[in-house]
Write an enzyme that holds these catalytic residues in place. Structure first.
Site, PDB file in Angstrom:
ATOM      1  N   ASP A 129       0.839  -1.204   0.000  1.00  0.00           N
ATOM      2  CA  ASP A 129       0.000   0.000   0.000  1.00  0.00           C
ATOM      3  C   ASP A 129       0.877   1.258   0.000  1.00  0.00           C
ATOM      4  O   ASP A 129       0.566   2.246  -0.672  1.00  0.00           O
ATOM      5  CB  ASP A 129      -0.942  -0.017   1.214  1.00  0.00           C
ATOM      6  CG  ASP A 129      -1.830  -1.257   1.205  1.00  0.00           C
ATOM      7  OD1 ASP A 129      -2.357  -1.586   0.135  1.00  0.00           O
ATOM      8  OD2 ASP A 129      -1.962  -1.898   2.264  1.00  0.00           O
ATOM      9  N   HIS A 140      -5.627  -3.656   5.285  1.00  0.00           N
ATOM     10  CA  HIS A 140      -5.095  -3.975   3.959  1.00  0.00           C
ATOM     11  C   HIS A 140      -6.205  -4.450   3.020  1.00  0.00           C
ATOM     12  O   HIS A 140      -6.054  -5.449   2.332  1.00  0.00           O
ATOM     13  CB  HIS A 140      -3.984  -5.018   4.100  1.00  0.00           C
ATOM     14  CG  HIS A 140      -3.340  -5.398   2.802  1.00  0.00           C
ATOM     15  ND1 HIS A 140      -2.677  -4.500   1.997  1.00  0.00           N
ATOM     16  CD2 HIS A 140      -3.266  -6.593   2.162  1.00  0.00           C
ATOM     17  CE1 HIS A 140      -2.223  -5.126   0.929  1.00  0.00           C
ATOM     18  NE2 HIS A 140      -2.570  -6.391   0.991  1.00  0.00           N
TER      19      HIS A 140
END
Ligand code: APR
Length: 316
Positions: free
Chosen positions: A152, A179
């Site tokens: 990310d 996530h």
């Protein structure tokens, strides 16, 4: 410099192979243990020809699992099934939950002090599952269990650099929360170097970072999810852990950990890594108004994902 044995569980997969390749390239690793239920003899033979120090060994099938992790300082887990178009990471739960549970049981038994880095999705649930398994085995140390959310950050850095014409290697955007989808909270207001965007552009960038995995799933059209960029991110996280184990100071990675920085039991934040894993959680720091709204949207989903993982691990 210390000797480091690293085990990759799920080493023959789309993530596992390039991850193992990148780890083999690291001078920090003395022994690289490649475990999967299929194809590890070939993957290990192939990687072992690379002229770096790490000794490579392949292990196949449940009978060899324990040998593969015995003595490892770091175990990285990309085992599991990936998404197909139309699936969320939570749709992987039924298969990947039991894979992570069983692998963690083996780690608890033969490498109870190992640092565990979990890539298998849904990370928001698999990290709580692994933690519950370790608790039951009486070897849980919350400082040693990490959900890998580095991708990310990697994506946020790339997209922000692209938008501003910067060198992506010199951009650092912290990403907190979880996530998957709305639980991914990019803190663009804390980007280094500082950047600013009009509101519509900020929202579009945020959504792109949250949905970047789905962008890849769609582009791969049924053949899998992010593997190469995930392997890059997983290797970066693993190597950061090893550098910190070696005593290097100031190693910081965003990662999904047991946490009390907000009202969920687990939460990703920038963390200082050290000789025992998590050394210091740097917390959330100051959010913009927009980021506060993202956090509000993330919390109920995160709580649900965490609960689902704990319930799975604790049911008979
Ligand atoms: N033990 C070890 N390895 C396993 C097990 C198990 N019990 N079950 C499956 N595997 C292996 C498979 O044999 C395969 O080699 O895990 C590997 C998974 O590889 P892929 O199917 O190519 O999937 P990949 O794209 O690597 O993604 C794996 O990571 O990001 C996450 O969402 C993704 O959860 C998925 C996982």
């Amino acid at each position: 410099r210390c000797n480091h044995k690293v085990a990759v569980l799920g080493a023959s997969g789309g993530i596992g192979q390039p991850l193992s390749l990148l780890l083999k390239d690291s001078p920090l690793i003395t022994e690289l243990s490649l475990y999967d239920i299929v194809n590890t003899p070939g993957v290990a033979a192939d990687i072992s020809h690379i002229n770096t120090a790490a000794k490579v060994k392949g292990y196949t099938g449940p009978d060899e699992l324990k040998d593969s992790v015995k003595g490892a300082q770091l175990v990285i887990i990309p085992a599991g099934v990936p998404r197909k178009p139309g699936m969320t990471r939570d749709d992987l739960f039924d298969t990947n939950a039991s894979i992570v549970r069983d692998l963690t049981k083996a780690i608890a038994e033969v490498a109870p002090k190992a640092i565990i880095a979990i890539i298998s999705n849904p990370v928001n649930s698999t990290v709580p599952i692994a933690s519950e398994v370790l608790k039951k085995a009486g070897v849980y140390d919350p400082k040693r269990v990490f959900g890998v959310t580095t991708l990310d950050v990697v994506r946020a850095n790339t997209f922000i650099a692209e938008a501003k014409g910067l060198d992506p290697q010199k951009v650092n955007v912290p990403v907190i929360g979880g996530h998957s989808g709305v639980t991914i909270i990019p803190l663009i207001s804390q980007s280094k170097p500082a950047v600013s965007f009009p509101e519509d552009k900020l929202k579009a960038l945020t959504t792109r970072i949250q949905e970047a995995g789905t962008e890849v799933v769609k582009a791969k059209a049924g053949t899998g999810s992010a593997t190469l960029s995930m392997a890059y991110a997983g290797a970066r996280f693993g190597i950061s852990v090893l550098r910190a184990l070696n005593g290097e100071q100031g190693i910081i990675e965003c990662t999904f950990v047991k946490s009390d920085v907000c009202e969920t039991k687990y939460f990703a934040t920038p963390c200082v890594l050290g000789k025992n894993g998590l050394e210091k959680n740097l917390g959330i720091s100051k959010l913009s108004e927009y980021e506060k709204k993202l956090l509000d949207a993330a919390i109920p989903e995160l709580k649900k994902n965490i609960q689902k993982g704990e319930d799975f691990a604790n049911r008979k």
